[in-house]
Design a protein around this motif. Structure first.
Motif, PDB file in Angstrom:
ATOM      1  N   GLY A 106       0.786  -1.226   0.000  1.00 14.31           N
ATOM      2  CA  GLY A 106       0.000   0.000   0.000  1.00 14.31           C
ATOM      3  C   GLY A 106       0.818   1.275   0.000  1.00 14.31           C
ATOM      4  N   PHE A 107       2.098   1.173  -0.228  1.00 12.78           N
ATOM      5  CA  PHE A 107       2.958   2.355  -0.240  1.00 12.78           C
ATOM      6  C   PHE A 107       3.215   2.794  -1.678  1.00 12.78           C
ATOM      7  N   GLU A 108       3.144   4.072  -1.912  1.00 13.91           N
ATOM      8  CA  GLU A 108       3.542   4.622  -3.201  1.00 13.91           C
ATOM      9  C   GLU A 108       4.960   5.163  -3.128  1.00 13.91           C
ATOM     10  N   ASP A 109       5.347   5.570  -1.921  1.00 14.98           N
ATOM     11  CA  ASP A 109       6.655   6.167  -1.735  1.00 14.98           C
ATOM     12  C   ASP A 109       7.039   5.996  -0.273  1.00 14.98           C
ATOM     13  N   PHE A 110       8.317   5.892  -0.010  1.00 18.34           N
ATOM     14  CA  PHE A 110       8.818   5.790   1.352  1.00 18.34           C
ATOM     15  C   PHE A 110       9.589   7.052   1.688  1.00 18.34           C
ATOM     16  N   THR A 111       9.520   7.452   2.952  1.00 19.39           N
ATOM     17  CA  THR A 111      10.423   8.499   3.400  1.00 19.39           C
ATOM     18  C   THR A 111      11.798   7.879   3.573  1.00 19.39           C
ATOM     19  N   ARG A 112      12.803   8.702   3.685  1.00 19.66           N
ATOM     20  CA  ARG A 112      14.156   8.188   3.905  1.00 19.66           C
ATOM     21  C   ARG A 112      14.207   7.329   5.166  1.00 19.66           C
ATOM     22  N   THR A 113      13.536   7.781   6.214  1.00 19.40           N
ATOM     23  CA  THR A 113      13.539   7.058   7.488  1.00 19.40           C
ATOM     24  C   THR A 113      12.869   5.705   7.349  1.00 19.40           C
ATOM     25  N   GLN A 114      11.712   5.664   6.692  1.00 20.53           N
ATOM     26  CA  GLN A 114      11.019   4.385   6.504  1.00 20.53           C
ATOM     27  C   GLN A 114      11.874   3.426   5.675  1.00 20.53           C
ATOM     28  N   HIS A 115      12.514   3.941   4.638  1.00 26.66           N
ATOM     29  CA  HIS A 115      13.389   3.112   3.808  1.00 26.66           C
ATOM     30  C   HIS A 115      14.536   2.544   4.639  1.00 26.66           C
ATOM     31  N   GLU A 116      15.133   3.366   5.490  1.00 21.59           N
ATOM     32  CA  GLU A 116      16.238   2.905   6.335  1.00 21.59           C
ATOM     33  C   GLU A 116      15.772   1.857   7.336  1.00 21.59           C
ATOM     34  N   MET A 117      14.539   2.002   7.849  1.00 27.51           N
ATOM     35  CA  MET A 117      13.998   1.004   8.769  1.00 27.51           C
ATOM     36  C   MET A 117      13.846  -0.344   8.058  1.00 27.51           C
ATOM     37  N   LEU A 118      13.351  -0.323   6.837  1.00 30.46           N
ATOM     38  CA  LEU A 118      13.214  -1.558   6.068  1.00 30.46           C
ATOM     39  C   LEU A 118      14.568  -2.188   5.790  1.00 30.46           C
ATOM     40  N   GLU A 119      15.574  -1.364   5.501  1.00 34.59           N
ATOM     41  CA  GLU A 119      16.918  -1.892   5.279  1.00 34.59           C
ATOM     42  C   GLU A 119      17.438  -2.607   6.523  1.00 34.59           C
ATOM     43  N   VAL A 120      17.253  -2.012   7.683  1.00 36.33           N
ATOM     44  CA  VAL A 120      17.724  -2.627   8.928  1.00 36.33           C
ATOM     45  C   VAL A 120      16.988  -3.947   9.163  1.00 36.33           C
ATOM     46  N   LEU A 121      15.675  -3.950   8.977  1.00 35.53           N
ATOM     47  CA  LEU A 121      14.914  -5.184   9.155  1.00 35.53           C
ATOM     48  C   LEU A 121      15.329  -6.255   8.152  1.00 35.53           C
ATOM     49  N   ALA A 122      15.693  -5.849   6.943  1.00 27.94           N
ATOM     50  CA  ALA A 122      16.099  -6.807   5.919  1.00 27.94           C
ATOM     51  C   ALA A 122      17.419  -7.494   6.255  1.00 27.94           C
ATOM     52  N   GLU A 123      18.243  -6.821   7.048  1.00 28.11           N
ATOM     53  CA  GLU A 123      19.533  -7.426   7.438  1.00 28.11           C
ATOM     54  C   GLU A 123      19.291  -8.661   8.267  1.00 28.11           C
TER      55      GLU A 123
END
Length: 105
Positions: A88-105
């Motif tokens: 349901g996302f069209e765009d992520f903020t920088r912070t949200q993107h960084e949170m997803l990166e950390v979770l992906a690790e």
């Protein structure tokens, strides 16, 4: 006016532009702050200072705090997470993107 000011501050914070960075950007554009920039900067600085003094978070600040906790290694309640679905996302903020990166690790 209040709604416009809130939207403006919210947009800066979604882009993670701190008051100091806003000031620096204004000064790079011109050699001195214009009256409008000075007033907006004072408003933003006062707002962020009040949040910091009272140890409060606005909507964007909650994401920043959550990101920092994830970076520090706190995974509760996600420690057994194996799959992340962002729907349901069209765009992520920088912070949200960084949170997803950390979770992906």
């Amino acid at each position: 006016l209040v709604d416009l000011a809130c939207e403006w501050i919210g947009e800066l914070k979604r882009l993670e532009i701190w008051p100091e960075e806003f000031r620096d950007a204004c000064l790079r554009r011109e050699e001195r702050l214009r009256d409008k920039d000075r007033e907006l900067l004072a408003l933003y600085e006062a707002y962020q200072r009040q949040l910091n003094v009272a140890a409060l978070y606005d909507a964007e600040g909650r994401f920043w705090a959550a990101r920092e906790k994830l970076r520090e290694g706190q995974r509760r309640p996600f420690e057994r997470l194996k799959l992340v679905v962002a729907d349901g996302f069209e765009d992520f903020t920088r912070t949200q993107h960084e949170m997803l990166e950390v979770l992906a690790e």
